[in-house]
Design an enzyme around this catalytic site. Structure first.
Site, PDB file in Angstrom:
ATOM      1  N   ASP A  10      27.267  43.464  39.587  1.00 29.41           N
ATOM      2  CA  ASP A  10      27.901  44.296  38.553  1.00 29.41           C
ATOM      3  C   ASP A  10      27.213  45.660  38.501  1.00 29.41           C
ATOM      4  OD1 ASP A  10      29.400  42.141  37.836  1.00 29.41           O
ATOM      5  OD2 ASP A  10      28.154  41.591  36.126  1.00 29.41           O
TER       6      ASP A  10
ATOM      7  N   LYS B 123      31.565  45.793  37.248  1.00 28.88           N
ATOM      8  CA  LYS B 123      31.779  45.476  35.840  1.00 28.88           C
ATOM      9  C   LYS B 123      30.713  46.141  34.981  1.00 28.88           C
ATOM     10  CE  LYS B 123      31.585  41.071  34.647  1.00 28.88           C
ATOM     11  NZ  LYS B 123      31.960  39.682  34.429  1.00 28.88           N
TER      12      LYS B 123
ATOM     13  N   MET C 195      27.012  45.530  23.594  1.00 28.12           N
ATOM     14  CA  MET C 195      28.275  46.253  23.777  1.00 28.12           C
ATOM     15  C   MET C 195      28.795  46.816  22.452  1.00 28.12           C
ATOM     16  SD  MET C 195      30.188  43.730  26.498  1.00 28.12           S
ATOM     17  CE  MET C 195      29.490  42.206  25.908  1.00 28.12           C
TER      18      MET C 195
HETATM   19  N1  SAH Z   1      24.248  39.534  30.493  1.00 30.09           N
HETATM   20  C1  SAH Z   1      23.651  40.731  29.918  1.00 30.09           C
HETATM   21  C2  SAH Z   1      24.559  41.395  28.908  1.00 30.09           C
HETATM   22  C3  SAH Z   1      25.855  41.916  29.481  1.00 30.09           C
HETATM   23  S1  SAH Z   1      26.819  42.754  28.281  1.00 30.09           S
HETATM   24  C4  SAH Z   1      22.296  40.359  29.286  1.00 30.09           C
HETATM   25  O1  SAH Z   1      21.970  39.173  29.179  1.00 30.09           O
HETATM   26  O2  SAH Z   1      21.553  41.283  28.905  1.00 30.09           O
HETATM   27  C5  SAH Z   1      26.329  44.427  28.526  1.00 30.09           C
HETATM   28  C6  SAH Z   1      25.570  44.935  27.308  1.00 30.09           C
HETATM   29  O3  SAH Z   1      24.223  44.459  27.325  1.00 30.09           O
HETATM   30  C7  SAH Z   1      25.434  46.434  27.231  1.00 30.09           C
HETATM   31  O4  SAH Z   1      26.597  47.032  26.689  1.00 30.09           O
HETATM   32  C8  SAH Z   1      24.250  46.599  26.302  1.00 30.09           C
HETATM   33  O5  SAH Z   1      24.615  46.385  24.957  1.00 30.09           O
HETATM   34  C9  SAH Z   1      23.377  45.427  26.726  1.00 30.09           C
HETATM   35  N2  SAH Z   1      22.349  45.807  27.702  1.00 30.09           N
HETATM   36  C10 SAH Z   1      22.145  45.243  28.912  1.00 30.09           C
HETATM   37  N3  SAH Z   1      21.085  45.825  29.530  1.00 30.09           N
HETATM   38  C11 SAH Z   1      20.619  46.772  28.690  1.00 30.09           C
HETATM   39  C12 SAH Z   1      19.556  47.707  28.744  1.00 30.09           C
HETATM   40  N4  SAH Z   1      18.736  47.792  29.807  1.00 30.09           N
HETATM   41  N5  SAH Z   1      19.367  48.532  27.683  1.00 30.09           N
HETATM   42  C13 SAH Z   1      20.158  48.484  26.613  1.00 30.09           C
HETATM   43  N6  SAH Z   1      21.189  47.610  26.503  1.00 30.09           N
HETATM   44  C14 SAH Z   1      21.407  46.769  27.516  1.00 30.09           C
END
Ligand code: SAH
Length: 269
Positions: A40, A62, A176
């Site tokens: 992704d 994605k 998100m």
């Molecule tokens: N599977 C991922 C989440 C996917 S949804 C997990 O477990 O972290 C994507 C969302 O995750 C983004 O919109 C944001 O809100 C958050 N996110 C993921 N990585 C991030 C990062 N390094 N810094 C800030 N927000 C993050």
């Protein structure tokens, strides 16, 4: 579930929040021995570089719920690739089972009789909170934490149970939630969360580009908009955000903060 021929295995792998240092050893080993990487947009380039040069890399683009390849198509692609390769590594940002749709892919693989393994990753909630110095729980301040998504349903509604979430003693983490932050803050306040409750938005958490905006819940949407935060950004709401003033350790751009929060006295700071 009948097998039609020799098949490889699909690994649904959490790539963590961005910094390669936060990969698990299992994830690193799989990346280094993969035949194909399907990833992704949230997966950092530094992590993809850990794979050997000749590995086939497939971006399914994605990010934040906007999919450049349809989810059903990704699942079909994994099944097909498993028929032709020994090790298919499906890399996802954070943890594959936290808002990563990893379970949908696992279901598709299970239905198709493709062997798979799930490798957990450091999810944004724990990663961003640690790197912003914001504890998700703290004795006497926050009894627990909840994670929700601020992503809109197809009908444009937020699928959240506001009354249940408006508990100031339970830290609330929103994935998100950047685009919908004004609506989220307003609905939480309407459901009883104090406007003055400490809150933070962490952009690009754990990376050298990490930026943090902190302020009272009622003001956070305006502060975030003024600073132009972009995706990926994680929102953290709760009393323990105030503790971040005292235990901030990671060098970052601190955009707003409130060092006079009364809670600091309550935790002896
Ligand atoms: N599977 C991922 C989440 C996917 S949804 C997990 O477990 O972290 C994507 C969302 O995750 C983004 O919109 C944001 O809100 C958050 N996110 C993921 N990585 C991030 C990062 N390094 N810094 C800030 N927000 C993050």
């Amino acid at each position: 579930m009948t097998r039609t021929g020799p098949r490889g295995k699909v690994f649904l792998v959490g790539a963590g929040p961005g910094s390669p240092d936060l990969l698990t050893l299992r994830a690193l080993g799989l990346i280094q021995s993969a035949d194909v990487l399907v990833y992704d947009r949230l997966v950092a380039p530094e992590i993809l570089e850990l794979a050997p040069a000749g590995v086939t890399r497939i971006s399914v683009g994605k990010s934040t719920g906007r999919h450049s390849v349809d989810q059903a198509e990704i699942s079909r692609m994994l099944v097909t690739l498993a028929g032709k390769n020994r090790s298919v590594v499906r890399l996802k940002g954070g943890d594959p089972f936290v808002f990563g749709r990893g379970s949908e892919e696992a279901l598709a693989l299970a239905r198709a009789g493709v062997p798979f393994e799930v490798v957990p990753g450091v999810t944004a909630a724990t990663a961003c909170s640690a790197y912003a110095g914001i504890p998700l729980t703290h004795r006497g301040v926050s009894r627990g934490f909840r994670v929700v998504t601020g992503h809109l349903l197809e009908n444009g509604e937020l699928d959240l149970h506001w009354q249940a979430l408006a508990d100031p003693e339970c830290t609330l983490v929103v994935y998100m939630g950047l685009a919908t932050l004004p609506a989220i803050a307003a609905r939480l306040v309407a459901a009883g969360m104090p406007e003055s409750l400490p809150a933070a938005a962490v952009e690009n958490g754990t990376t050298r580009r990490q930026r943090v905006v902190r302020g009272p819940l009622g003001e956070l949407p305006a502060l975030v908009a003024a600073r132009g935060l972009e995706s990926p950004t994680l929102v953290i709401i709760g009393h323990s955000v105030a503790i971040g003033d005292a235990i901030q350790w990671f060098p970052q751009e601190e955009l707003e903060h409130d060092p006079s929060h009364p809670l600091l006295a309550r935790v002896g700071l």
